[in-house]
Design an enzyme around this catalytic site. Sequence first.
Site, PDB file in Angstrom:
ATOM      1  NE  ARG A 119       9.061  10.760  21.945  1.00  0.00           N
ATOM      2  CZ  ARG A 119       8.848  10.455  23.212  1.00  0.00           C
ATOM      3  NH1 ARG A 119       8.090  11.269  23.943  1.00  0.00           N
ATOM      4  NH2 ARG A 119       9.363   9.365  23.757  1.00  0.00           N
ATOM      5  CE1 TYR A 120       8.336   8.142  18.835  1.00  0.00           C
ATOM      6  CE2 TYR A 120       7.309   7.778  20.980  1.00  0.00           C
ATOM      7  CZ  TYR A 120       8.449   7.890  20.196  1.00  0.00           C
ATOM      8  OH  TYR A 120       9.694   7.752  20.758  1.00  0.00           O
ATOM      9  CB  THR A 121      -0.427   9.841  18.180  1.00  0.00           C
ATOM     10  OG1 THR A 121      -0.415  10.926  19.118  1.00  0.00           O
ATOM     11  CG2 THR A 121      -0.120   8.541  18.917  1.00  0.00           C
TER      12      THR A 121
END
EC number: 5.6.2.2
Length: 828
Positions: A119-121
């Site tokens: 979800r962050y990359t």
Amino acid sequence: MQDRNLIDVNLTSEMKTSFIDYAMSVIVARALPDVRDGLKPVHRRILYGMNELGVTPDKPHKKSARITGDVMGKYHPHGDSSIYEAMVRMAQWWSYRHMLVDGHGNFGSMDGDGAAAQRYTEARMSKIALELLRDINKNTVNFQDNYDGSEREPVVLPARFPNLLVNGATGIAVGMATNIPPHNLAESIDAVKMVMEHPDCTTRELMEVIPGPDFPTGALVMGRSGIHRAYDTGKGSIVLRSRTEIETTQTGRERIVVTEFPYGVNKTKVHEHIVRLAQEKRLEGITAVRDESSREGVRFVIEIRREASATVILNNLFKLTSLQTNFSFNMLAIENGVPKILSLRQIIDNYISHQKEVIIRRTRFDKDKAEARAHILEGLLIALDHLDEVIAIIRNSETDVIAQTELMSRFDLSERQSQAILDMRLRRLTGLERDKIQSEYDDLLALIADLSDILAKPERIITIIKEEMDEIKRKYANPRRTELMVGEVLSLEDEDLIEEEDVLITLSNKGYIKRLAQDEFRAQKRGGRGVQGTGVNNDDFVRELISTSTHDTLLFFTNFGRVYRLKAYEIPEYGRTAKGLPIVNLLKLEDGETIQTIINARKEETAGKSFFFTTKQGIVKRTEVSEFNNIRQNGLRALKLKEGDQLINVLLTSGQDDIIIGTHSGYSVRFNEASIRNMGRSATGVRGVKLREDDRVVGASRIQDNQEVLVITENGFGKRTSATDYPTKGRGGKGIKTANITPKNGQLAGLVTVDGTEDIMVITNKGVIIRTNVANISQTGRATLGVKIMKLDADAKIVTFTLVQPEDSSIAEINTDRENSISKNKDN
């Protein structure tokens, strides 16, 4: 009532069938790459899904969660974690030689750090990844239904470069695994071109353009025979070694700097392993380990203690840590739906066949498309040539269906042509537009002819493949990172891991042997009391002492006339006062067999020379050193002894040396060894000296006129006498007096020749050692008493002595800290 939903089956049969189905599913649909595009299904689905999602290099990055979710929902229903992990690996420079995914964010590190949550990359396809999918919309590959039949997915990608070679593959299936190394893009393309140009080329010839793997982390491949075997058979092993440098700091200390690690090695684990080895004392000489890696590159520093050898420590690191690893080839891939171990040539042949099919299918697609367009243009040109009549037909028709039918009937048009005429705008009725249509039609006819020629000529297909690969090579190729070392891998022998240093080897009368650092004993003035040099008990004493190097080969000649061999480093190191290790723990001696002589046999010093044997009864023999090249573990017969005789001395000679032999009663004989022919190992020998009653030989040495003869008696007396005082005579005589033997000085303990610069170490039966320079011993005539060179305690006798290299210092200095630490370690 029997439940109709239950089916009786044989458990054994069901297990076999179900397991085979499961195994084949894992092998074909999960774990192994296809030989044509070099991709496992999950990687293929990720790239195809990203392409369909429009996450291309010219578009912004998209959240990884979106990509994995799309791939999982449409093509790969096996969990988002496996999809994300596969995508992360394709974005890591240390995993893929040419990354197929352009990652944005934390995608891990070669230290073993994991990537951030999906979800962050963010990610998108890399530019070279587009080459794997190029022309996929031109019917170049087959498609199949996805897992639920709601989507279509490619069975294989067009793969316009040999991805299986370029990026390699790893995977574990059921009962089999694959491990294919990455290669340089330019070299891989050149190899494919070579096979196309020279179909009969051999593996050796292929290796001229693709000499070996090219790992993304660089490092060194040690030797090429393993590469050739792997390329030839699909299986093999190579040694990968870190790229290292030994730097010298301003303070004079050395440090080892690692700039490249072997493929797949975790840098942090290497760091931890080295620290653990140092703490456990398995690797000594390291003071600090630091990871100074940055954006500029890898820099891993190992600080070395001042007195330690960086080369020896580095060799130990290669042996004990992952700074040197093995890479095992197992080039297993799916070929025609079947897992198969493939050679380099087979991989290339499969890729070429795939590319031929891709080019043929693409050409047919383009040809069909051009023919369809030309067909339409042909109809438009007919309509423009009969414009008034066409307009009249259309105007007079009540419906477009009637108009289309009339046009088809009047001008012999197809349904598509007639429909195109009806769909044509009025603006295209101008003369200029007709010229454009005619020009396009002519171009299409030329294109169709060219495409037909391509399909008719296989050599043109080969040319197209080469030209398109050359373009990829020009755009994406970069220099080789992994260096291939010339010559075979040198396995690290034990002596590569042992620092070469001068040592003393002592052997006691009861057979205890040990190794000591030679610098533990420094020279004293004549008449000194000496220091305790061995840990023998009152009923034991040192019989042999030899100065050597840890890397030298020592030959052990026994009283039985046998010879054994050991490397000096194979003899355990002990402190000065330690007893040592029983020699029977190192050599397979027979009952009653004892070591009489230890000789240093450096290879460079023994070539073309002979061993000169002297026995207690005065028998001598000369045998070439070459007859002792292969000494078995249980020893080798050096000479045949008469009953009651024993071997006491062995010399290394040139074949033309003068030999002097001394006896216990103080006599000596000098003769030239050339008077004795070379004999085999099993020979007995000939008489060297005729002994008097109750006499025996105590020493033998080579002698030259510019030397001196040093003799030492049992009671601590010694003297030097010019060699010219000893005339050369024939062997077998009784000899001449070499010392005046009295109760005061005692009988002769030994005889040796010197040049006056050496140090001498004298050993008593109490284990006391004194070191003094030979120059401190007086020069006197042959038949003299000599001078006192060592003060002996009551009941002490000198039993042996040896020559060592001289030292500048004249004060005895003992390193007790080192002695104690070594003694404690060995005794424990």
